[in-house]
Design a protein around this motif. Structure first.
Motif, short mmCIF file in Angstrom:
data_model
loop_
_atom_site.label_atom_id
_atom_site.label_comp_id
_atom_site.label_asym_id
_atom_site.label_seq_id
_atom_site.Cartn_x
_atom_site.Cartn_y
_atom_site.Cartn_z
N PHE A 8 10.79 15.88 -7.61
CA PHE A 8 11.69 15.02 -8.33
C PHE A 8 11.12 14.51 -9.51
O PHE A 8 11.80 14.72 -10.64
N ALA A 9 9.99 13.91 -9.70
CA ALA A 9 9.48 13.23 -10.77
C ALA A 9 8.91 14.34 -11.86
O ALA A 9 9.19 14.25 -13.12
N ALA A 10 8.44 15.45 -11.46
CA ALA A 10 7.91 16.57 -12.13
C ALA A 10 9.17 17.06 -13.04
O ALA A 10 8.78 17.53 -14.08
N ALA A 11 10.58 17.34 -12.33
CA ALA A 11 11.48 17.82 -13.12
C ALA A 11 11.87 17.00 -14.39
O ALA A 11 12.15 17.51 -15.45
N TYR A 12 11.81 15.78 -14.21
CA TYR A 12 12.13 14.69 -15.16
C TYR A 12 11.15 14.76 -16.28
O TYR A 12 11.20 14.47 -17.52
N LEU A 13 9.69 14.66 -15.83
CA LEU A 13 8.69 14.77 -16.69
C LEU A 13 8.64 15.91 -17.52
O LEU A 13 8.16 15.95 -18.66
N ALA A 14 8.93 17.13 -16.93
CA ALA A 14 8.90 18.23 -17.74
C ALA A 14 9.85 18.30 -19.02
O ALA A 14 9.52 18.87 -20.00
N GLU A 15 11.24 17.82 -18.72
CA GLU A 15 11.69 17.69 -19.80
C GLU A 15 11.42 16.77 -21.00
O GLU A 15 11.56 16.86 -22.04
N VAL A 16 10.65 15.74 -20.49
CA VAL A 16 9.98 14.80 -21.50
C VAL A 16 8.93 15.58 -22.44
O VAL A 16 8.78 15.26 -23.51
N VAL A 17 8.37 16.09 -21.68
CA VAL A 17 6.89 16.99 -22.29
C VAL A 17 7.54 18.15 -23.07
O VAL A 17 7.14 18.15 -24.28
N ARG A 18 8.79 18.66 -22.70
CA ARG A 18 9.44 19.70 -23.69
C ARG A 18 10.03 19.15 -24.85
O ARG A 18 9.71 19.81 -25.97
N GLY A 19 10.46 17.98 -24.80
CA GLY A 19 10.80 17.24 -25.86
C GLY A 19 9.77 17.23 -27.00
O GLY A 19 10.07 17.38 -28.10
N GLY A 20 8.39 16.66 -26.46
CA GLY A 20 7.30 16.83 -27.34
C GLY A 20 6.89 17.89 -27.98
O GLY A 20 6.50 17.92 -29.08
N LEU A 21 7.09 19.00 -27.18
CA LEU A 21 6.74 20.18 -27.59
C LEU A 21 7.54 20.64 -28.75
O LEU A 21 7.13 21.53 -29.82
N PRO A 44 0.65 -1.54 -0.08
CA PRO A 44 -0.06 0.05 -0.18
C PRO A 44 0.68 1.16 0.01
O PRO A 44 0.52 2.23 -0.60
N ILE A 45 2.07 1.35 0.77
CA ILE A 45 2.87 2.50 0.78
C ILE A 45 3.50 2.65 -0.64
O ILE A 45 3.52 3.96 -1.17
N THR A 46 4.09 1.86 -1.29
CA THR A 46 4.40 1.63 -2.84
C THR A 46 3.28 2.43 -3.51
O THR A 46 3.69 3.34 -4.36
N LEU A 47 1.98 1.85 -3.61
CA LEU A 47 0.95 2.29 -4.42
C LEU A 47 0.54 3.87 -4.14
O LEU A 47 0.33 4.68 -5.07
N ILE A 48 0.54 4.11 -2.85
CA ILE A 48 0.09 5.38 -2.64
C ILE A 48 1.27 6.43 -3.03
O ILE A 48 0.83 7.39 -3.59
N LEU A 49 2.71 6.13 -2.83
CA LEU A 49 3.56 6.97 -3.00
C LEU A 49 3.81 7.18 -4.55
O LEU A 49 3.82 8.25 -5.32
N SER A 50 3.64 6.26 -5.51
CA SER A 50 3.67 6.13 -6.86
C SER A 50 2.24 6.76 -7.35
O SER A 50 2.58 7.60 -8.43
N THR A 51 1.20 6.40 -6.95
CA THR A 51 0.24 7.05 -7.56
C THR A 51 -0.22 8.44 -7.29
O THR A 51 -0.27 9.15 -8.38
N PHE A 52 0.18 9.00 -6.22
CA PHE A 52 -0.08 10.43 -5.99
C PHE A 52 1.05 11.12 -6.42
O PHE A 52 0.87 12.32 -7.08
N GLY A 53 2.28 10.34 -6.68
CA GLY A 53 3.37 10.92 -7.46
C GLY A 53 3.18 11.25 -8.77
O GLY A 53 3.39 12.20 -9.14
N ILE A 54 2.44 10.23 -9.58
CA ILE A 54 2.25 10.31 -10.97
C ILE A 54 0.93 11.54 -11.21
O ILE A 54 1.18 12.30 -11.94
N ALA A 55 0.00 11.44 -10.21
CA ALA A 55 -1.07 12.23 -10.50
C ALA A 55 -0.77 13.58 -10.09
O ALA A 55 -1.52 14.53 -10.82
N PHE A 56 0.27 14.22 -9.36
CA PHE A 56 0.43 15.52 -9.09
C PHE A 56 1.66 16.01 -9.79
O PHE A 56 1.66 17.16 -10.34
N ALA A 57 2.62 15.14 -10.02
CA ALA A 57 3.92 15.58 -10.80
C ALA A 57 3.56 15.63 -12.17
O ALA A 57 4.03 16.60 -12.79
N PHE A 58 2.58 14.88 -12.79
CA PHE A 58 2.44 14.89 -14.39
C PHE A 58 1.83 16.45 -14.70
O PHE A 58 2.26 17.24 -15.83
#
Length: 385
Positions: free
Chosen positions: A260-273, A178-192
């Protein structure tokens, strides 16, 4: 050779003979042809194929012998009175799966009260159902947000309790899957969504201050390891809070993972833009759309479609990086597996515990990877000729 019928003309006989001549040899088509072309095309290729086949077969037979035939599935006793002598006698020849039978509840749910472990088990089921519903395109409407709110509220009620007759369980006793799912799910939901805003801000030319702030944020976060962010969230962040105010360490870890995740995802999204043709921007401007209309209806849908593989790769990496929360005293799935073999009776059987955890990680990561492939194929169907 069977002679042709009497009524067959010379032209038909020649055409039939030509058809027979144009047929490819039986050894060059089908599975046999594929094997000859890819695995046995030369003497070197044949030798490498035979060596690799021998290694794969011998390794598979050894794994079956160790993990199934000679494995120990049960041992007498439970708890402190467990007798693991059979496992120690079979060490090196057979796996001790009795460890999983004895410790699986601790590995999955940590120190959560034993009689209340149906609650985290139900939380895992809710998470899985939430992922399945979110993956189905028929639910991609306004009701999906409502489903998420209801599901997350139910998860909070089940984990904490204290209402509806449920026993209150403090967060320090949470652990495992449950801890793994909570951290990863909320991490993806807010970082994206945060990453999209940061990527758009970094490409701004009319607001230099916003652009500079986004650049500093991305480069600063990407320049340090996640462990350092978790350590700062656990030790240094409370020093900046008003006296008497304290934030739960799970929330602090969650914020660090999101940033942490948002910084890496931002570069991925910037590549698409940046990969989007300039004509798309010009066409949107020609239609008289505002900045947010152009971004929401034309730019982002096409940009995100092109970067589905690296996006999912970052999601998978973040799902596995949640194991680093041990540094601030949170026991996720991997850390509960490590703790389960601390007892003297089970010391030396870490391989079985890690294989059990690896299978769980593989199921979630493979599901994300397979879904991303299907989604990418569906979105790019219009590109096929």
């Amino acid at each position: 050779m069977t002679p042709p019928p009497a009524h067959t003309t010379t032209a038909e006989v020649i055409a039939a003979a030509g058809d027979r001549e144009r047929r490819p040899p039986a050894m060059s088509v089908g599975p046999v042809g594929w094997l000859r072309a890819n695995l046995f095309s030369s003497w070197l290729n044949t030798a490498v194929t035979l060596v690799l086949a021998y290694l794969v077969v011998s390794w598979t037979l050894g794994l079956i012998s160790w993990g199934v035939i000679n494995a120990i599935w049960e041992v007498p006793g439970t708890g402190a009175q467990v007798d693991t002598s059979a496992c120690r006698e079979a060490r090196g020849e057979g796996a001790c799966w009795a460890l999983i039978g004895e410790k699986y509840r601790f590995i999955l749910f940590g120190l959560y009260p034993f009689e209340e472990q149906w609650r985290p088990a139900l939380v895992v089921a809710i998470f899985v159902a939430l992922y399945v519903v979110s993956a189905m395109r028929r639910f991609w409407n306004r009701w999906l947000g409502f489903i998420w709110l209801v599901a997350l509220a139910a998860i909070g009620v089940l984990m904490w309790g204290g209402v509806f007759g449920l026993r209150f369980v403090e967060q320090e006793r949470w652990g495992g899957l449950p801890i793994t799912l909570i951290l990863s799910t909320f991490g993806i939901a807010f970082a994206f969504p945060l990453s999209i805003l940061v990527a758009l801000g970094r490409r701004q030319t009319s607001m230099p201050a916003v652009r500079a702030l986004c650049v500093v944020y991305i480069e600063l976060i990407r320049g340090v390891p996640l462990i350092s962010l978790l350590f700062m969230a656990s030790v240094m962040f409370p020093l900046f809070l008003p006296e008497g105010m304290n934030i739960d360490k799970l929330l602090r870890a969650q914020v660090a993972i999101i940033l942490f995740a948002a910084a890496y995802l931002a570069e991925v999204v910037r590549g698409g833009l940046q990969a989007l043709p300039k004509g798309q921007y010009e066409a949107a401007d020609a239609l008289g759309l505002s900045y947010w209309q152009k971004t929401g209806f034309i730019v982002l849908p096409q940009a995100l479609r092109m970067v589905i593989p690296p996006l999912v790769n970052t999601f998978i990496g973040m799902f596995k990086d949640t194991s680093l929360v041990l540094i601030i005293g949170i026991f996720d799935l991997l850390n509960t597996a490590k703790t389960s073999i601390i007892e003297p009776a089970w010391q030396g059987f870490g391989v079985e515990a890690y294989l059990f955890v690896a299978a769980i990680y593989f199921v979630f990561c493979f599901a994300m990877s397979k879904y991303s492939q299907d989604l990418e194929a569906e979105f790019n169907r219009h590109r096929r000729r």
